[in-house]
Write a protein that holds these residues in place. Structure first.
Motif, PDB file in Angstrom:
ATOM      1  N   TRP A 168     -13.485  -4.945 -10.901  1.00  0.00           N
ATOM      2  CA  TRP A 168     -12.676  -4.206 -11.879  1.00  0.00           C
ATOM      3  C   TRP A 168     -13.333  -2.866 -12.223  1.00  0.00           C
ATOM      4  CZ3 TRP A 168      -8.610  -6.715 -10.906  1.00  0.00           C
ATOM      5  CH2 TRP A 168      -8.600  -8.098 -10.813  1.00  0.00           C
ATOM      6  N   ASP A 194     -14.692  -1.737  -4.673  1.00  0.00           N
ATOM      7  CA  ASP A 194     -14.200  -3.010  -4.140  1.00  0.00           C
ATOM      8  C   ASP A 194     -15.288  -4.065  -4.354  1.00  0.00           C
ATOM      9  OD1 ASP A 194     -11.609  -3.502  -2.040  1.00  0.00           O
ATOM     10  OD2 ASP A 194     -13.082  -5.128  -2.183  1.00  0.00           O
ATOM     11  N   SER A 196       0.848  -1.208   0.000  1.00  0.00           N
ATOM     12  CA  SER A 196       0.000   0.000   0.000  1.00  0.00           C
ATOM     13  C   SER A 196       0.878   1.250   0.000  1.00  0.00           C
ATOM     14  CB  SER A 196      -0.891   0.085   1.255  1.00  0.00           C
ATOM     15  OG  SER A 196      -1.276  -1.158   1.726  1.00  0.00           O
ATOM     16  N   GLN A 250      -5.632   4.253  -0.180  1.00  0.00           N
ATOM     17  CA  GLN A 250      -5.319   5.107  -1.346  1.00  0.00           C
ATOM     18  C   GLN A 250      -6.373   6.204  -1.480  1.00  0.00           C
ATOM     19  OE1 GLN A 250      -2.411   4.341  -2.597  1.00  0.00           O
ATOM     20  NE2 GLN A 250      -2.251   2.276  -1.745  1.00  0.00           N
ATOM     21  N   GLY A 301     -10.207  -1.461  -6.023  1.00  0.00           N
ATOM     22  CA  GLY A 301      -9.842  -2.400  -4.952  1.00  0.00           C
ATOM     23  C   GLY A 301      -9.357  -1.622  -3.742  1.00  0.00           C
TER      24      GLY A 301
HETATM   25  C1  LIG Z   1      -4.290  -5.849  -2.131  1.00  0.00           C
HETATM   26  S1  LIG Z   1      -5.842  -5.241  -1.592  1.00  0.00           S
HETATM   27  C2  LIG Z   1      -5.514  -3.508  -1.791  1.00  0.00           C
HETATM   28  C3  LIG Z   1      -6.124  -2.628  -0.741  1.00  0.00           C
HETATM   29  C4  LIG Z   1      -5.719  -1.173  -0.781  1.00  0.00           C
HETATM   30  N1  LIG Z   1      -6.090  -0.534  -2.016  1.00  0.00           N
HETATM   31  C5  LIG Z   1      -4.238  -0.982  -0.535  1.00  0.00           C
HETATM   32  O1  LIG Z   1      -3.567  -0.333  -1.357  1.00  0.00           O
HETATM   33  O2  LIG Z   1      -3.731  -1.458   0.484  1.00  0.00           O
HETATM   34  C6  LIG Z   1      -6.876  -5.579  -3.002  1.00  0.00           C
HETATM   35  C7  LIG Z   1      -8.321  -5.179  -2.844  1.00  0.00           C
HETATM   36  O3  LIG Z   1      -8.996  -5.466  -4.084  1.00  0.00           O
HETATM   37  C8  LIG Z   1     -10.275  -6.011  -3.807  1.00  0.00           C
HETATM   38  N2  LIG Z   1     -10.662  -6.830  -4.976  1.00  0.00           N
HETATM   39  C9  LIG Z   1     -10.548  -8.152  -5.162  1.00  0.00           C
HETATM   40  N3  LIG Z   1     -10.992  -8.511  -6.373  1.00  0.00           N
HETATM   41  C10 LIG Z   1     -11.396  -7.364  -6.984  1.00  0.00           C
HETATM   42  C11 LIG Z   1     -11.964  -7.066  -8.253  1.00  0.00           C
HETATM   43  N4  LIG Z   1     -12.169  -8.030  -9.167  1.00  0.00           N
HETATM   44  N5  LIG Z   1     -12.276  -5.782  -8.532  1.00  0.00           N
HETATM   45  C12 LIG Z   1     -12.048  -4.794  -7.627  1.00  0.00           C
HETATM   46  N6  LIG Z   1     -11.516  -5.021  -6.410  1.00  0.00           N
HETATM   47  C13 LIG Z   1     -11.198  -6.290  -6.084  1.00  0.00           C
HETATM   48  C14 LIG Z   1     -10.075  -6.800  -2.540  1.00  0.00           C
HETATM   49  O4  LIG Z   1     -11.297  -7.004  -1.864  1.00  0.00           O
HETATM   50  C15 LIG Z   1      -9.073  -5.930  -1.780  1.00  0.00           C
HETATM   51  O5  LIG Z   1      -9.748  -5.033  -0.948  1.00  0.00           O
END
Ligand SMILES: C[S@@+](CC[C@H](N)C(=O)[O-])C[C@H]1O[C@@H](n2cnc3c(N)ncnc32)[C@H](O)[C@@H]1O
Length: 504
Positions: free
Chosen positions: A217, A187, A147, A172, A166
């Motif tokens: 997405w 998300d 992050s 962010q 996400g």
């Molecule tokens: C690695 S975490 C990132 C969290 C935060 N943005 C950060 O920078 O720490 C990824 C996030 O993407 C979400 N996520 C998973 N699949 C997704 C999808 N297909 N589209 C959008 N978000 C998704 C998860 O629920 C999770 O909250």
């Protein structure tokens, strides 16, 4: 109420928690003041004892640190006093704390962070560093190294509309609210959106300025475009199966990164940019070709930076541990075996990880994919902006007609060995950039002379090259080779156009 249901109400506690945290001094500065450097270091290493000792006699602040940062069970009366004006029974009902007979413990993590613009608080799930427990499929990750690296790789000049794909705990999005007039954060899980909503409320970021949208997405923002996109997506490379949403996309191998690279350009406004974390499999081909194939041929300038490469065994072991599992446990061992078999069958010999920076243009795409494995401290966000500006400059200028300067502070390094007959002989000459990613290039004696001849108010590149031909008696200097040499140094900010500040 289930954990997810209760999290949806968290935001209602935000105002009261803000009052309680400010009163107790539960801020980044306040925590550091009470703990001191040593206990703060112990906290970062997951060693609770020095932290508990520092919290003894620390009043409400000590209670909040033990409760939320150590995951300790604390006396109920102390928790009730530290959380006031939030009522402890309401805090339990809304999923913030739990009864932990005879005391109370945290049900989620809420902590102060400084993302670069002063104190903020963020809500996430307990991470298991200091207290082992199983994590759920919709586990909401707290602020981690990934992050923070994305945060530092994101440009912070003001924009109108920013998209965070996400959002997780909202790190962010909360950061972006400082420089974007409007933020859209998406998300796939209700729990993430609930935590983000609570984070926005406790930081007094108006809901008019941030739209939260559920979906995968770019689905929730179809038809819209943005000035900036940031994404730390679930890019973990593995079988197409979701065990934890924070890391698994359900797409095979590096499908999540491919999808983001292929799709983000369609959601960028003219001149809009994206900063994304991504990973790619290495299958024997040059990794650059794989990532390049994800970038459209027209309309995108792309800078892809590989920060690290892991072999499959290291990669799988790291992610299994990251989910709080012991690789020696039979179920975890079985998972590792299936994961490694999947990578093996796909011919994966390594997994690369890094950043993808994109900017929309009206021109044929320009792509540079390169390794940046060494350590540096300056944030990458301003560098990405500068890099993409330099690419645009290169597109619109004939190098031979231009005057240049060597960037301030650049240093020339000469490594020489002693020859008994002819004295010290250069074996390597390097030019180093003193800031940003601290690039360094090996150059030859001709390159060294060329750099010495560049002056912002002096000769243009063509004239310097001619002069050098005469002065060195080189006879012929390969002009295209000189231009490639200069272009490489411009891309890395070692040479700049004579009036670069004005050029931007
Ligand atoms: C690695 S975490 C990132 C969290 C935060 N943005 C950060 O920078 O720490 C990824 C996030 O993407 C979400 N996520 C998973 N699949 C997704 C999808 N297909 N589209 C959008 N978000 C998704 C998860 O629920 C999770 O909250």
């Amino acid at each position: 109420m289930s954990a997810t249901d209760s999290a949806t109400e968290l935001y209602a506690l935000a105002g009261g928690l803000r009052t309680a945290f400010l009163r107790a001094g539960y801020t980044t500065d306040g925590v550091l003041d009470l703990l001191g450097d040593d206990a703060q270091g112990a906290l970062g290493r997951g060693e609770p004892v020095p932290v508990r000792r520092a919290c003894a006699g620390g009043g409400e602040l000590g209670t909040l640190i033990r409760l939320f940062l150590l995951g300790d069970t604390c006396p109920r009366t102390a928790v009730a006093a530290a959380l006031a004006p939030v009522d402890i029974d309401q805090a339990v009902a809304f999923g913030l704390v739990r009864h932990d007979s005879p005391g109370a413990g945290a049900a989620i993590d809420v902590r102060p962070v400084d993302l670069g613009a002063g104190n903020r608080w963020l809500f996430s799930d307990l991470d298991g560093t200091l207290r082992r427990h199983d994590i759920t499929e919709d586990h909401v990750l707290g602020v981690g190294q990934a992050s923070l690296s994305l945060l530092r790789a994101t440009a912070t000049d003001p924009v109108d509309d920013l998209l965070d794909i996400g959002t997780g705990c909202g790190v962010q999005a909360v950061n972006a609210a400082d420089f974007a007039a409007h933020v859209t954060a998406t998300d796939v899980t209700d729990r993430s959106l609930a935590m983000t909503r609570a984070g926005l409320a406790i930081n007094e970021i108006s809901s008019d300025r941030v739209t939260l949208a559920k979906g995968a997405w770019f689905g929730p923002v179809g038809g819209r475009t943005f000035d900036r996109i940031v994404a730390n997506p679930p890019f973990v490379v593995g079988p197409p199966k979701v065990t934890h949403t924070y890391r698994d996309s359900g797409l095979d191998l590096d499908g999540a990164s491919e999808l983001m690279c292929r799709t983000a350009p369609k959601f960028l406004r003219e001149d809009g940019s994206a900063s994304m974390l991504a990973s790619w499999v290495i299958t024997g081909d040059d990794w650059r070709q794989r990532v390049a194939s994800w970038i459209p041929d027209h309309g995108i300038d792309a800078w892809v930076v590989q920060r690290d490469v892991a072999d499959p065994a290291l990669y799988v072991g790291t992610w299994i541990r990251d989910a709080g599992r012991d690789p020696r446990d039979p179920a975890a061992a079985d998972l590792a075996d299936r994961w490694l078999t999947h990578l093996d069958k796909a011919g994966v010999t390594g997994i690369g990880f890094g950043f993808v920076f994109l900017r929309r243009t009206d021109e044929p795409s320009d792509l540079l994919a390169e390794e940046l494995g060494h350590a540096f401290h300056d944030p990458l966000g301003p560098e990405a902006t500068d890099y993409l500006n330099r690419v645009q400059w290169l597109r619109t200028h004939r190098l031979v007609d231009e005057k240049f300067k060597v960037t301030d502070g650049a240093a020339l390094e000469r490594v020489a060995t002693l020859d008994p007959d002819s004295g010290w002989q250069d074996v390597v000459i390097r030019i180093h950039r003193p800031d940003g990613p601290r690039w360094s290039h090996e150059i030859d004696p001709l390159g060294r002379s060329l750099l010495a001849g560049l002056r912002p108010d002096g000769l243009n590149l063509s004239e310097v090259t001619e002069l050098l031909t005469l002065a060195t008696g080189a006879g012929h200097i390969d002009a295209p080779a000189v231009q490639d040499f200069v272009e490489g140094l411009i891309r890395h900010g070692i040479i700049l156009p004579a009036h670069w500040d004005a050029a931007r």
